[in-house]
Structure formats: structure tokens, C-alpha cells
Design an enzyme around this catalytic site. Structure first.
Site, PDB file in Angstrom:
ATOM      1  N   ALA A  66       0.909  -1.064  -0.087  1.00  0.00           N
ATOM      2  CA  ALA A  66       0.203  -0.362   0.169  1.00  0.00           C
ATOM      3  C   ALA A  66       0.873   0.665   0.371  1.00  0.00           C
ATOM      4  O   ALA A  66       2.189   1.040   0.494  1.00  0.00           O
ATOM      5  CB  ALA A  66      -0.917   0.275   1.113  1.00  0.00           C
ATOM      6  N   GLY A 110       0.285  -5.262   1.418  1.00  0.00           N
ATOM      7  CA  GLY A 110      -0.383  -4.701  -0.097  1.00  0.00           C
ATOM      8  C   GLY A 110      -0.638  -5.657  -1.000  1.00  0.00           C
ATOM      9  O   GLY A 110      -1.158  -6.056  -1.978  1.00  0.00           O
ATOM     10  N   GLU A 113      -0.269  -9.167  -0.080  1.00  0.00           N
ATOM     11  CA  GLU A 113      -2.131  -9.575   0.431  1.00  0.00           C
ATOM     12  C   GLU A 113      -2.812  -9.624  -1.216  1.00  0.00           C
ATOM     13  O   GLU A 113      -4.111 -10.487  -1.818  1.00  0.00           O
ATOM     14  CB  GLU A 113      -2.725  -9.065   0.988  1.00  0.00           C
ATOM     15  CG  GLU A 113      -1.865  -8.767   2.101  1.00  0.00           C
ATOM     16  CD  GLU A 113      -1.988  -7.746   3.403  1.00  0.00           C
ATOM     17  OE1 GLU A 113      -1.859  -6.032   2.962  1.00  0.00           O
ATOM     18  OE2 GLU A 113      -2.685  -7.696   4.117  1.00  0.00           O
ATOM     19  N   GLU A 133       4.767  -5.196   7.164  1.00  0.00           N
ATOM     20  CA  GLU A 133       4.164  -4.206   7.720  1.00  0.00           C
ATOM     21  C   GLU A 133       4.846  -4.036   9.273  1.00  0.00           C
ATOM     22  O   GLU A 133       4.851  -2.959   9.503  1.00  0.00           O
ATOM     23  CB  GLU A 133       2.682  -4.162   8.149  1.00  0.00           C
ATOM     24  CG  GLU A 133       1.908  -4.219   6.254  1.00  0.00           C
ATOM     25  CD  GLU A 133       2.263  -5.774   6.456  1.00  0.00           C
ATOM     26  OE1 GLU A 133       3.114  -6.493   5.709  1.00  0.00           O
ATOM     27  OE2 GLU A 133       1.010  -5.588   4.946  1.00  0.00           O
TER      28      GLU A 133
HETATM   29  C1  HXC Z   1       4.987   4.003  -1.694  1.00  0.00           C
HETATM   30  C2  HXC Z   1       7.212   2.762  -2.158  1.00  0.00           C
HETATM   31  C3  HXC Z   1       6.511   1.956  -1.958  1.00  0.00           C
HETATM   32  C4  HXC Z   1       5.751   1.966  -0.266  1.00  0.00           C
HETATM   33  C5  HXC Z   1       8.244   1.949  -2.704  1.00  0.00           C
HETATM   34  N1  HXC Z   1       8.745   2.698  -2.493  1.00  0.00           N
HETATM   35  N2  HXC Z   1       7.492   1.282  -1.939  1.00  0.00           N
HETATM   36  N3  HXC Z   1       5.983   4.234  -2.250  1.00  0.00           N
HETATM   37  N4  HXC Z   1       4.147   2.895  -1.228  1.00  0.00           N
HETATM   38  N5  HXC Z   1       5.214   0.301  -0.410  1.00  0.00           N
HETATM   39  C6  HXC Z   1       8.707   4.070  -3.418  1.00  0.00           C
HETATM   40  C7  HXC Z   1       9.918   4.693  -2.144  1.00  0.00           C
HETATM   41  O1  HXC Z   1       9.753   5.543  -1.563  1.00  0.00           O
HETATM   42  C8  HXC Z   1      10.865   4.839  -3.778  1.00  0.00           C
HETATM   43  O2  HXC Z   1      10.651   6.027  -4.384  1.00  0.00           O
HETATM   44  C9  HXC Z   1      11.063   4.158  -5.247  1.00  0.00           C
HETATM   45  O3  HXC Z   1       9.478   3.994  -4.367  1.00  0.00           O
HETATM   46  C10 HXC Z   1      11.649   2.605  -5.320  1.00  0.00           C
HETATM   47  O4  HXC Z   1      11.751   2.525  -4.235  1.00  0.00           O
HETATM   48  P1  HXC Z   1      12.984   1.580  -3.323  1.00  0.00           P
HETATM   49  O5  HXC Z   1      13.242   1.662  -1.441  1.00  0.00           O
HETATM   50  O6  HXC Z   1      13.891   3.500  -3.344  1.00  0.00           O
HETATM   51  O7  HXC Z   1      13.546   0.995  -4.336  1.00  0.00           O
HETATM   52  P2  HXC Z   1      14.761  -0.253  -3.425  1.00  0.00           P
HETATM   53  O8  HXC Z   1      15.904  -0.050  -2.681  1.00  0.00           O
HETATM   54  O9  HXC Z   1      14.819  -0.816  -4.720  1.00  0.00           O
HETATM   55  O10 HXC Z   1      13.363  -1.116  -2.168  1.00  0.00           O
HETATM   56  C11 HXC Z   1      13.060  -1.667  -3.000  1.00  0.00           C
HETATM   57  C12 HXC Z   1      11.504  -2.130  -1.635  1.00  0.00           C
HETATM   58  C13 HXC Z   1      11.685  -0.671  -0.370  1.00  0.00           C
HETATM   59  C14 HXC Z   1      12.721  -2.814  -1.217  1.00  0.00           C
HETATM   60  C15 HXC Z   1      10.668  -2.691  -2.090  1.00  0.00           C
HETATM   61  O11 HXC Z   1      10.784   0.865  -1.559  1.00  0.00           O
HETATM   62  C16 HXC Z   1      10.918  -0.963   0.559  1.00  0.00           C
HETATM   63  O12 HXC Z   1      11.245  -1.700   1.373  1.00  0.00           O
HETATM   64  N6  HXC Z   1       9.887  -0.360   0.037  1.00  0.00           N
HETATM   65  C17 HXC Z   1       8.247  -0.554   1.063  1.00  0.00           C
HETATM   66  C18 HXC Z   1       7.629  -2.340   1.218  1.00  0.00           C
HETATM   67  C19 HXC Z   1       6.934  -1.985   1.846  1.00  0.00           C
HETATM   68  O13 HXC Z   1       6.893  -2.022   3.378  1.00  0.00           O
HETATM   69  N7  HXC Z   1       5.700  -2.322   2.246  1.00  0.00           N
HETATM   70  C20 HXC Z   1       4.390  -2.709   3.038  1.00  0.00           C
HETATM   71  C21 HXC Z   1       3.540  -1.031   2.909  1.00  0.00           C
HETATM   72  S1  HXC Z   1       2.948  -1.483   4.077  1.00  0.00           S
HETATM   73  P3  HXC Z   1      11.545   7.968  -4.388  1.00  0.00           P
HETATM   74  O14 HXC Z   1      10.868   8.824  -4.640  1.00  0.00           O
HETATM   75  O15 HXC Z   1      12.517   7.456  -3.156  1.00  0.00           O
HETATM   76  O16 HXC Z   1      11.941   7.409  -5.388  1.00  0.00           O
HETATM   77  C22 HXC Z   1       0.850  -2.254   3.350  1.00  0.00           C
HETATM   78  C23 HXC Z   1      -0.079  -1.928   4.195  1.00  0.00           C
HETATM   79  C24 HXC Z   1      -0.806  -3.206   3.559  1.00  0.00           C
HETATM   80  O17 HXC Z   1       1.025  -2.653   2.484  1.00  0.00           O
HETATM   81  C25 HXC Z   1      -2.592  -3.505   4.485  1.00  0.00           C
HETATM   82  C26 HXC Z   1      -3.235  -2.628   3.725  1.00  0.00           C
HETATM   83  C27 HXC Z   1      -3.537  -2.686   2.184  1.00  0.00           C
END
Ligand code: HXC
Length: 259
Positions: A66, A110, A113, A133
Site C-alpha cells: 500500500a 498489500g 495480499e 508491515e
Molecule cells: C510508497 C514506495 C513504496 C510503498 C517503494 N516506494 N515502496 N512508495 N509506498 N509501499 C517508493 C520508494 O519510496 C522510492 O521512491 C521508489 O518507490 C523506489 O523504492 P526504493 O526503496 O528506492 O527501491 P529499493 O531500494 O530497490 O527497495 C525496494 C523495497 C523498498 C525493498 C521494495 O522500496 C521497500 O521496502 N518498500 C516498502 C515496502 C513495504 O513496507 N511495504 C508494505 C507497505 S504497508 P523515491 O521517490 O524515493 O524514488 C502495506 C499495508 C498493507 O502494504 C495493509 C493494507 C493494504
């Protein structure tokens, strides 16, 4: 209306393909994207020419979760009053034709999911699944705590949800989260081959099989078996059952009419 966050196309006139398209954000799932995805799947479901759907992302990310940027400022009142997640993420549950997730790269939070809401997952060798998360001070909110243990068992689901670690495609296949792992450059080819195969079967039987398998996740075994038996009995009211069995007996290829 043009889509901003997804691309929609058909393959072979029979398979509806939705490609998540926010590459710069690794397909982070915001409200607009989920609205568009739900609408596209509903339109395909209602189209008699379509027999199966595929949801996919980019090579690097199916979806990295998400949209954290969007969620960061939400308070309880916002998410509760707006029915966050329930309002548009659950649309996929109402889709009656099969939906296959073709996953390459990250399927996190998400994103994992969403893949699990699809009927089965075909993964590229570079796929990575996770429910991270916990690292954000929240828990999975789109079914991760319920569907992941049903797919991989309690111990691995707890490991994923509590440590936030990722699992690679090999581990995901071994654990039963994905149905097959294929080379990255063959992901769409293999997924579309499976989808087209499904399209050529009786659509009634396909929808009934999906409904019956989904029933196994609800209620008791006895109820599930009874539901399956009645659906099985109902198949004998279809023209496709006569065609399928006659084709077998007469050693020819069945031509299903979806009736
Ligand atoms: C918003 C995101 C994002 C996310 C990545 N980006 N994941 N933006 N929401 N979930 C953005 C980053 O901010 C970045 O933007 C760009 O995408 C590239 O990501 P990087 O981090 O630079 O890439 P990398 O170093 O290759 O790392 C990849 C990654 C990391 C390991 C996937 O991005 C990451 O850990 N993302 C978050 C994963 C996460 O926590 N997901 C769960 C979310 S909570 P910029 O602008 O800096 O280039 C969730 C809730 C679910 O899903 C419940 C309800 C549905």
C-alpha cells in the site's frame, strides 16, 4: 475513461490483462489504483468474451505494498469512516471468473495480499514475497494474517508477519504460496498459456470450480464437501458436460459453448 495507474488489454480476445503501472513507486497501491483495478476486473468479469484475467506488475515489482506516503498522514477517523481497504480492495473477491497473479519482483505488504486475493500465483524466479508491515508499526490489513497462514501454515506466516523478512520464489513455491515458478522472461508466456487453457474449458465448470475451492476456506469440511457435491451435481444440467464427455468417448477435442 483512461486509466492513470493501470494498463488494460486483452490477449487472444479471451484473457483480460491488467498491468499495475506506477513504476517509479514500485506499483505502490493507492486508492486511485485500487479503484481502477476493481473497475477493470469487474468489466472483464461482465464481458462474455473474457474467460480469465491476469494481474501483473513490472519486472522489478508486482507491488511494493500500500502507498506508505498516502497512509502516513491518515488518522483512525479517516480510515474508519472511509472504510479504508474494505471500500475498494475487496472488489476482487466478487470476481467470479479466474484471476491469476503473475508476479515478478517485489510483492510486499498489500502487494503480497493482492497476489493472495487472486486465485493462484505464478511467480518469476526473481519474485520476493513479504508482509513487512511490522516495520512500519502496523500489521497486514488486506487479509495477510488470514490468507498467508492458510497458504503456508502458521509457523512460516508468523515468521513473515513478525520479522517482516522476505521469502524468495523457491521458498514461496516450497511453502505452497505460489503454484509455479518460471524464468522471468517466460512469466507472461506461461501465465497467458495457463489463462488461455482455462478459457477453452467450460466457463460454467471453471466458475463452479473456483467457487467450490474458495468454499474450502470458509466453514466446515462437511459443509464444503456438500457444497462441492451439489455444484458437481449441477454440472450435469449443462450442455458442456454432455459435450466434454461425448468428446472424450469419441476421442475428439471438446468444443465448449459455456452453456
Ligand atoms: C510508497 C514506495 C513504496 C510503498 C517503494 N516506494 N515502496 N512508495 N509506498 N509501499 C517508493 C520508494 O519510496 C522510492 O521512491 C521508489 O518507490 C523506489 O523504492 P526504493 O526503496 O528506492 O527501491 P529499493 O531500494 O530497490 O527497495 C525496494 C523495497 C523498498 C525493498 C521494495 O522500496 C521497500 O521496502 N518498500 C516498502 C515496502 C513495504 O513496507 N511495504 C508494505 C507497505 S504497508 P523515491 O521517490 O524515493 O524514488 C502495506 C499495508 C498493507 O502494504 C495493509 C493494507 C493494504
Amino acid at each position: 475513461m483512461a486509466n492513470e495507474f493501470i494498463e488494460v488489454r486483452t490477449e487472444g480476445g479471451k484473457v483480460g490483462v491488467v498491468t499495475l503501472n506506477r513504476p517509479k513507486q514500485l506499483n505502490a497501491l493507492n486508492n486511485g489504483l485500487m479503484d481502477e483495478l476493481g473497475a477493470a476486473l469487474k468489466a472483464f468479469d461482465a464481458d462474455p468474451a473474457i474467460g480469465c484475467m491476469v494481474v501483473t506488475g513490472s519486472e522489478k515489482a508486482f507491488a511494493a505494498g500500500a502507498d506508505i506516503g498516502a497512509m502516513a498522514s491518515y488518522g483512525f477517523a479517516d480510515v474508519y469512516k472511509n472504510d479504508y481497504i474494505t471500500r475498494n480492495w475487496e472488489t476482487i473477491r466478487s470476481i467470479r471468473k479466474p484471476v491469476i497473479a503473475a508476479v515478478s519482483g517485489f510483492a510486499l505488504g498489500g502487494g503480497c495480499e493482492l497476489a493472495m486475493m487472486c486465485d493462484f500465483i505464478i511467480a518469476a524466479e526473481n519474485a520476493k514475497f513479504g508482509q513487512p508491515e511490522i516495520k512500519l508499526g502496523i500489521i497486514p490489513g488486506a487479509g495477510g494474517t488470514q490468507r498467508l497462514p492458510r497458504a503456508v501454515g502458521k509457523s512460516k506466516a508468523m515468521d513473515m508477519a513478525l520479522t517482516g523478512r522476505m521469502m524468495d520464489a523457491t521458498e514461496a513455491e516450497r511453502a505452497g504460496l505460489v503454484s509455479r515458478v518460471v524464468p522471468l522472461d517466460k512469466l507472461m508466456e506461461e501465465t497467458l498459456a495457463a489463462a488461455l487453457m482455462i478459457c477453452d474449458y467450460s466457463q460454467i465448470a471453471v466458475m463452479a470450480a473456483k467457487e467450490a475451492v474458495n468454499k474450502s476456506f470458509e466453514g466446515t469440511l462437511a459443509d464444503g464437501i456438500m457444497f462441492e457435491r451439489r455444484m458437481f451435481h449441477a454440472m450435469f444440467a449443462t450442455t458442456d458436460q454432455k459435450e466434454g464427455m461425448d468428446a472424450f468417448v469419441n476421442k475428439r477435442k471438446a468444443q465448449f459453448k459455456h452453456q
